[in-house]
Design a protein around this motif. Structure first.
Motif, PDB file in Angstrom:
ATOM      1  N   VAL A  83      29.124 -21.400  -6.363  1.00 35.80           N
ATOM      2  CA  VAL A  83      28.200 -20.277  -6.596  1.00 35.80           C
ATOM      3  C   VAL A  83      28.493 -18.941  -6.890  1.00 35.80           C
ATOM      4  CG1 VAL A  83      26.706 -19.468  -4.588  1.00 35.80           C
ATOM      5  CG2 VAL A  83      27.817 -21.615  -4.174  1.00 35.80           C
ATOM      6  N   SER A  84      27.680 -18.535  -7.564  1.00 36.30           N
ATOM      7  CA  SER A  84      27.796 -16.997  -8.103  1.00 36.30           C
ATOM      8  C   SER A  84      26.607 -16.227  -7.391  1.00 36.30           C
ATOM      9  CB  SER A  84      27.547 -16.937  -9.463  1.00 36.30           C
ATOM     10  OG  SER A  84      28.508 -17.812 -10.250  1.00 36.30           O
ATOM     11  N   VAL A  85      26.933 -15.108  -6.840  1.00 37.33           N
ATOM     12  CA  VAL A  85      26.088 -14.172  -6.389  1.00 37.33           C
ATOM     13  C   VAL A  85      26.141 -13.039  -6.840  1.00 37.33           C
ATOM     14  CG1 VAL A  85      25.212 -13.272  -4.035  1.00 37.33           C
ATOM     15  CG2 VAL A  85      26.260 -15.604  -3.895  1.00 37.33           C
ATOM     16  N   THR A  86      24.971 -12.324  -7.514  1.00 40.50           N
ATOM     17  CA  THR A  86      24.980 -11.164  -7.895  1.00 40.50           C
ATOM     18  C   THR A  86      23.757 -10.115  -7.350  1.00 40.50           C
ATOM     19  OG1 THR A  86      23.475 -11.982  -9.643  1.00 40.50           O
ATOM     20  CG2 THR A  86      25.964 -11.861 -10.089  1.00 40.50           C
ATOM     21  N   ASP A  87      24.045  -8.941  -7.439  1.00 38.30           N
ATOM     22  CA  ASP A  87      22.860  -8.052  -6.880  1.00 38.30           C
ATOM     23  C   ASP A  87      21.875  -7.688  -7.995  1.00 38.30           C
ATOM     24  OD1 ASP A  87      24.205  -6.195  -8.796  1.00 38.30           O
ATOM     25  OD2 ASP A  87      25.088  -4.931  -7.132  1.00 38.30           O
ATOM     26  N   ALA A  88      21.066  -6.681  -8.017  1.00 38.81           N
ATOM     27  CA  ALA A  88      19.842  -6.481  -8.911  1.00 38.81           C
ATOM     28  C   ALA A  88      20.351  -6.107 -10.411  1.00 38.81           C
ATOM     29  CB  ALA A  88      18.993  -5.625  -8.094  1.00 38.81           C
ATOM     30  N   GLN A  89      21.573  -5.419 -10.144  1.00 37.77           N
ATOM     31  CA  GLN A  89      22.162  -4.884 -11.332  1.00 37.77           C
ATOM     32  C   GLN A  89      23.365  -5.914 -11.934  1.00 37.77           C
ATOM     33  OE1 GLN A  89      22.114  -2.916  -8.397  1.00 37.77           O
ATOM     34  NE2 GLN A  89      20.306  -1.952  -9.413  1.00 37.77           N
ATOM     35  N   GLY A  90      23.355  -7.047 -11.580  1.00 35.02           N
ATOM     36  CA  GLY A  90      24.130  -8.151 -12.009  1.00 35.02           C
ATOM     37  C   GLY A  90      25.563  -8.024 -11.724  1.00 35.02           C
ATOM     38  N   ARG A 331      20.179 -36.036  -4.509  1.00 38.28           N
ATOM     39  CA  ARG A 331      19.769 -35.088  -3.595  1.00 38.28           C
ATOM     40  C   ARG A 331      19.846 -33.879  -3.976  1.00 38.28           C
ATOM     41  NH1 ARG A 331      22.507 -36.821   1.977  1.00 38.28           N
ATOM     42  NH2 ARG A 331      20.265 -35.989   2.380  1.00 38.28           N
ATOM     43  N   GLU A 332      18.710 -33.074  -3.464  1.00 39.22           N
ATOM     44  CA  GLU A 332      18.472 -31.666  -4.115  1.00 39.22           C
ATOM     45  C   GLU A 332      19.374 -30.786  -3.286  1.00 39.22           C
ATOM     46  OE1 GLU A 332      14.797 -28.470  -4.489  1.00 39.22           O
ATOM     47  OE2 GLU A 332      14.342 -30.849  -3.583  1.00 39.22           O
ATOM     48  N   ILE A 333      20.131 -29.836  -3.719  1.00 39.51           N
ATOM     49  CA  ILE A 333      20.754 -28.783  -3.278  1.00 39.51           C
ATOM     50  C   ILE A 333      19.868 -27.576  -3.021  1.00 39.51           C
ATOM     51  CG2 ILE A 333      22.891 -27.103  -3.146  1.00 39.51           C
ATOM     52  CD1 ILE A 333      24.434 -29.624  -4.138  1.00 39.51           C
ATOM     53  N   SER A 334      19.734 -26.918  -2.051  1.00 41.38           N
ATOM     54  CA  SER A 334      19.125 -25.380  -1.981  1.00 41.38           C
ATOM     55  C   SER A 334      20.075 -24.529  -1.122  1.00 41.38           C
ATOM     56  CB  SER A 334      17.824 -25.613  -1.390  1.00 41.38           C
ATOM     57  OG  SER A 334      17.513 -24.157  -0.991  1.00 41.38           O
ATOM     58  N   LEU A 335      20.509 -23.535  -1.879  1.00 44.58           N
ATOM     59  CA  LEU A 335      21.501 -22.499  -1.040  1.00 44.58           C
ATOM     60  C   LEU A 335      21.111 -21.148  -1.438  1.00 44.58           C
ATOM     61  CD1 LEU A 335      24.471 -22.367  -0.050  1.00 44.58           C
ATOM     62  CD2 LEU A 335      25.135 -21.868  -2.082  1.00 44.58           C
ATOM     63  N   THR A 336      21.105 -20.526   0.120  1.00 43.21           N
ATOM     64  CA  THR A 336      20.558 -19.060  -0.163  1.00 43.21           C
ATOM     65  C   THR A 336      21.480 -18.161   0.704  1.00 43.21           C
ATOM     66  OG1 THR A 336      19.005 -19.533   1.746  1.00 43.21           O
ATOM     67  CG2 THR A 336      18.212 -19.606  -0.389  1.00 43.21           C
ATOM     68  N   VAL A 337      21.278 -17.013   0.705  1.00 42.31           N
ATOM     69  CA  VAL A 337      21.982 -16.010   1.388  1.00 42.31           C
ATOM     70  C   VAL A 337      21.290 -15.357   2.193  1.00 42.31           C
ATOM     71  CG1 VAL A 337      23.410 -13.626   1.419  1.00 42.31           C
ATOM     72  CG2 VAL A 337      23.689 -15.385  -0.545  1.00 42.31           C
ATOM     73  N   LYS A 338      21.542 -15.481   3.686  1.00 42.11           N
ATOM     74  CA  LYS A 338      20.477 -15.096   4.750  1.00 42.11           C
ATOM     75  C   LYS A 338      20.717 -13.620   4.681  1.00 42.11           C
ATOM     76  CE  LYS A 338      22.758 -18.756   7.846  1.00 42.11           C
ATOM     77  NZ  LYS A 338      23.592 -18.957   8.983  1.00 42.11           N
ATOM     78  N   ASN A 339      19.362 -13.257   4.814  1.00 43.63           N
ATOM     79  CA  ASN A 339      19.142 -11.718   4.757  1.00 43.63           C
ATOM     80  C   ASN A 339      19.441 -11.117   3.310  1.00 43.63           C
ATOM     81  OD1 ASN A 339      17.916 -11.793   7.440  1.00 43.63           O
ATOM     82  ND2 ASN A 339      20.131 -11.783   8.331  1.00 43.63           N
ATOM     83  N   GLY A 340      19.692 -12.013   2.437  1.00 48.41           N
ATOM     84  CA  GLY A 340      20.061 -11.336   1.298  1.00 48.41           C
ATOM     85  C   GLY A 340      19.068 -11.010   0.056  1.00 48.41           C
ATOM     86  N   GLN A 341      18.365  -9.781   0.476  1.00 44.68           N
ATOM     87  CA  GLN A 341      17.268  -9.043  -0.456  1.00 44.68           C
ATOM     88  C   GLN A 341      18.120  -8.501  -1.721  1.00 44.68           C
ATOM     89  OE1 GLN A 341      15.561  -5.927   1.921  1.00 44.68           O
ATOM     90  NE2 GLN A 341      14.860  -7.459   3.417  1.00 44.68           N
ATOM     91  N   ASN A 342      17.375  -9.032  -2.764  1.00 41.45           N
ATOM     92  CA  ASN A 342      17.636  -8.522  -4.038  1.00 41.45           C
ATOM     93  C   ASN A 342      19.013  -9.258  -4.665  1.00 41.45           C
ATOM     94  OD1 ASN A 342      15.078  -6.759  -4.369  1.00 41.45           O
ATOM     95  ND2 ASN A 342      16.219  -5.208  -3.100  1.00 41.45           N
ATOM     96  N   LEU A 343      19.200 -10.386  -3.980  1.00 41.86           N
ATOM     97  CA  LEU A 343      20.457 -11.029  -4.570  1.00 41.86           C
ATOM     98  C   LEU A 343      19.966 -12.137  -5.240  1.00 41.86           C
ATOM     99  CD1 LEU A 343      22.861 -10.999  -1.808  1.00 41.86           C
ATOM    100  CD2 LEU A 343      22.907  -9.450  -3.528  1.00 41.86           C
ATOM    101  N   THR A 344      20.695 -12.719  -6.132  1.00 38.52           N
ATOM    102  CA  THR A 344      20.417 -13.692  -7.221  1.00 38.52           C
ATOM    103  C   THR A 344      21.577 -14.814  -6.839  1.00 38.52           C
ATOM    104  OG1 THR A 344      19.407 -12.614  -8.939  1.00 38.52           O
ATOM    105  CG2 THR A 344      20.440 -14.552  -9.618  1.00 38.52           C
ATOM    106  N   VAL A 345      21.293 -15.899  -6.535  1.00 36.44           N
ATOM    107  CA  VAL A 345      22.187 -17.244  -5.974  1.00 36.44           C
ATOM    108  C   VAL A 345      22.280 -17.953  -7.284  1.00 36.44           C
ATOM    109  CG1 VAL A 345      22.974 -18.747  -4.390  1.00 36.44           C
ATOM    110  CG2 VAL A 345      22.158 -16.521  -3.713  1.00 36.44           C
TER     111      VAL A 345
END
Length: 356
Positions: A83-90, A331-345
């Motif tokens: 998993v790569s997680v970045t903010d709005a500025q990358g 099987r489909e994978i969906s991954l999110t960050v809880k309360n992660g506004q403006n984050l790209t996963v």
């Protein structure tokens, strides 16, 4: 009389001493102790922890030693999810914990087995397009491949292999941690010629990497065109997903177009557009990325980004509990960050349940 009694006592005393000495046990050397068998250590694996990768045997010249009988396989049930997680500025977000992630399989929330940072070894295959379609980008590709090995490979941890791709697929260099050996293999490539079996090469490299434990990464330096493969895109994605490989692409089409026209922008050629879609799909399905540099400065930036991403990823582990009736299914994978506004996963889109 007294004298006779005294002599008798002396005789008796002497006899007693002689008898005692004759029955005395003489000291002998201590017996050699029988060695006790050492206890056999049998490590147990907890399904709440990802198995730690064992080192792949490497010879003195940096190559993997053959015929060791020590092929290392990741436990079949484990589904690693990089998993790569970045903010709005990358910028990479590096302080998340396991409880910050929400993992869903086929839209149902499931438990994450473990999460750790990506300090694990990388097992990487670089696919070098050596077909006639890349004549204009030939020197650019060579610089790209050499720079990639120098920039990304960590000799103390990582191993990389080199494939050339044209009308055939050739493993030019087996997995090694020797950067100089990889660069020599690039220098020894023949002139570009023939058609392109890119999808077949991706399948072959993914199957090659499956026997080695660690993060499996395929990096493609190519215009993305395929004119000769037996496999189609669906088969390729299935193989790459099944072998838990991430795919990164350094695409040379924009460089070729910029060199020819002096302007940025992809060609409207139908073949180029089809190649673009294939590369984007492969990267998206596996959690990788596509880079399209037009010059050496952007090429450096692309490799810096790949290197940073591989070193800053999270690796989640998921142990399927109910796959026994879904053999061979996707099987489909969906991954999110809880309360992660403006984050790209960015992560893989799914996995195929092993058929056995």
């Amino acid at each position: 009389m007294a004298r006779k009694l005294f002599i008798s006592i002396l005789i008796l005393a002497f006899a007693a001493i002689s008898f005692a000495q004759s029955g005395r046990i003489k000291p002998t050397e201590s017996p050699t102790p029988i060695p006790r068998p050492k206890p056999v250590y049998q490590p147990t694996q907890s399904k709440t922890n990802l198995p730690k990768p064992a080192p792949t045997p490497v010879s003195e010249n940096g190559n993997i030693e053959e015929d060791t009988g020590e092929i290392l396989r990741v436990e079949a049930a484990l589904v690693p999810i990089p998993v790569s997680v970045t903010d709005a500025q990358g910028r990479a977000i590096t302080n998340l914990r396991i409880e910050n992630f929400l993992l869903q399989i086929d839209k149902k929330e499931v438990e994450i087995g473990d999460l750790y940072r990506s300090d694990t070894p990388i097992r990487l295959a670089l696919l070098f397009d050596n077909s006639s379609s890349v004549l204009q980008a030939r020197e650019f590709e060579i610089k790209a491949a050499k720079r990639f090995f120098r920039r990304v490979l960590r000799p103390e941890k990582d191993l990389a292999a080199l494939y050339s791709v044209a009308s055939g697929v050739i493993l030019e260099q087996t997995l090694t941690n020797n950067t100089s050996q990889l660069i020599r293999a690039i220098d020894n490539l023949g002139p570009p010629k023939g058609a392109t079996k890119l999808l077949d090469a991706i399948i072959q490299s993914a199957n090659y990497l499956q026997d080695f434990q660690g993060r499996r990464v395929i990096v493609i330096v190519s215009d993305g065109e395929d004119t000769l493969s037996d496999a189609n895109l669906e088969e390729t994605v299935r193989t790459v997903q099944g072998n838990n490989c991430q795919v990164y692409i350094v695409k040379t089409t924009e460089f070729e177009n910029f060199k020819r026209t002096g302007e940025r922008g992809s060609s409207a050629n139908i073949r180029h557009l089809a190649a673009e879609r294939r590369m984007q799909e492969l990267a998206a399905q596996t959690g990788g990325a596509v880079y399209s540099p037009i010059d050496e400065r952007e090429l450096d930036a692309a490799f810096t980004q790949i290197s940073a991403e591989l070193s800053q990823q999270y690796i989640l582990s998921y142990y399927p509990q109910d796959d026994s009736e879904k053999r061979g299914e996707f099987r489909e994978i969906s991954l999110t960050v809880k309360n992660g506004q403006n984050l790209t996963v960015r992560t893989r889109k799914g996995y195929y349940v092993p058929k056995r």
